[in-house]
Scaffold this active site. Structure first.
Site, PDB file in Angstrom:
ATOM      1  N   HIS A 242     -88.483  55.228 -64.017  1.00  8.41           N
ATOM      2  CA  HIS A 242     -88.343  56.413 -64.159  1.00  8.41           C
ATOM      3  C   HIS A 242     -89.291  56.426 -65.377  1.00  8.41           C
ATOM      4  O   HIS A 242     -89.118  56.100 -66.439  1.00  8.41           O
ATOM      5  CB  HIS A 242     -86.732  56.394 -64.572  1.00  8.41           C
ATOM      6  N   GLU A 297     -82.417  57.583 -56.634  1.00  9.22           N
ATOM      7  CA  GLU A 297     -83.210  58.189 -54.928  1.00  9.22           C
ATOM      8  C   GLU A 297     -82.679  57.260 -53.907  1.00  9.22           C
ATOM      9  O   GLU A 297     -82.775  57.326 -52.755  1.00  9.22           O
ATOM     10  CB  GLU A 297     -83.925  58.661 -55.030  1.00  9.22           C
TER      11      GLU A 297
END
Ligand code: ACO
Length: 355
Positions: A242, A297
């Site tokens: 991320h 996710e």
């Protein structure tokens, strides 16, 4: 200069804050964990929009009416969904809505749920299903998508998901929505732009590929070798890494807990946990110092799979939840009243050199 605008502050917002070092997400003054699983999506949106979008009446009724109004407009377009992927179909449907209209903020949220469900069904050649304005938003979304009523546990799990992904700082799609809003192009245009940015695999397009990866790995004992070989081929492991979080994404754990309440496929969560553990070990070994951890996710994929959502429908569902965030940011940006217009550094040829 950071090509990806790392660490650049491009907006001031009261909406949400991502603390990448602490692994903390704050939405309108609340930690994510206080909201997800505790409030409905409709009340979370009302809270997010407080002071930005006036809602006339009970949020559940407002968004129920919005879904019904959106369906009246969008259902005639169902025939055009043939041959499109669900996210392309959703883009087509949302693009058909006008930009300026009374209650266009709630219409956008209702339309996003209707469009996601219609597009998923349309891609499968299935007829669309009308919303029930009296139902809760999550339960109705599942009904419109699958064609069968959701049980209470399923509706709660989807509610948790939708609240979890409601808003998340200045991510790529939210920034895109704000750029479009800053030109005064209109609210629905901002939402369509947000969707276009979201659909890429480096952003909201990742959860489908997460399941593809789990399927290819097949069994826990093959995980480490497969993941190691993928990194050696210079591939990215979907559901990891991320830009802001340098520790575990707090949304991952919220969704893992919610997914575990659903039956889904036997042992799929246990298998996913084994793959996650192997992936973190491989990333730490192969990419030392990069601080790559699990992102939202990975368990999104598990949760939506357990809700029998087809994997091509994962990104449309993400967009359906995030639309309220895009709307809030678009309105906040429009109030700031200044077009977003950064500069580029010219590194091309100058006329004198070219001659
Ligand atoms: N798998 C393997 N390596 C990775 C991963 C990953 N998932 N993510 C980053 N890296 C590596 C990069 O290859 C790079 O290695 P290098 O230094 O040897 O070149 C290093 O980590 C730094 O990567 P960046 O590209 O600088 O990271 P960036 O902040 O640009 O990327 C992103 C963030 C796009 C999310 C990235 O981690 C990624 O591609 N992840 C996989 C896709 C994914 O899960 N997307 C969903 C994100 S969550 C969301 O948007 C809702």
């Amino acid at each position: 200069m950071a090509i990806g605008l790392d660490d650049v502050i491009a907006a001031e917002t009261i909406l949400s804050h991502v603390d990448g070092e602490a692994g903390r997400l704050i939405i309108r003054g609340h930690d994510l964990e206080e909201l997800a699983g505790h409030v409905t999506y409709e009340s979370a949106v009302a809270m997010l929009w407080d002071g930005l979008v006036p809602l006339q009446g009970d949020p559940r009724a407002v968004f129920g009416e919005a879904r019904a109004g959106a369906y009246a407009r969008l259902s005639p377009l169902a025939a055009h969904l043939k041959g499109l992927t669900p996210v392309e179909g959703m883009r087509l449907l949302l693009a058909a809505l006008p930009d300026s209209e009374r209650d266009h903020a709630s219409l956008a949220v209702g339309a996003a749920a209707v469009a996601a469900a219609m597009a998923v069904r349309g891609a499968q050649g299935l007829a669309s299903i009308a919303p029930d304005p009296k139902a809760g938003h999550a339960a109705d979304l599942l009904h419109m998508l699958r064609g069968a009523p959701a049980d209470e546990g399923e509706a709660r799990a989807l509610d948790t998901y939708l609240v979890t992904i409601l808003d998340h700082g200045l991510n790529a799609s939210t920034f895109t929505a704000r750029v479009v809003a800053s030109t005064e192009a209109g609210l629905l245009s901002s939402v369509v732009a947000g969707l276009c940015a979201l659909k890429g695999p480096l952003h909201g397009g990742a959860p489908g590929p997460v399941l593809d990866m789990l399927d290819t790995i097949g069994s826990a004992d093959r995980a480490e070798a497969w993941l190691d070989a993928a990194i050696a081929r210079n591939e990215r492991l979907m559901g990891f890494g991320h830009r802001v979080y340098k520790v575990r994404d707090p949304r991952a754990d919220v969704l893992k807990v919610a997914a575990a309440t659903l039956k889904g496929r036997d042992n799929r969560i246990a298998f996913a946990e084994a793959v996650e553990k192997a992936a973190l070990a491989v990333l730490a070994r192969r990419k030392p110092g990069r601080r790559l951890d699990t992102n939202v996710e990975f368990y999104t994929a598990l949760l939506l799979e357990a809700l029998s959502v087809p994997r091509e429908g994962f990104t449309p569902l993400f967009a359906a939840g995030r639309t309220a965030g895009w709307v809030a940011h678009a309105i906040e940006q429009a109030r700031a009243g200044r077009i977003i217009r950064p500069q580029s550094r010219y590194v091309g040829t100058w006329p004198a050199e070219a001659a």
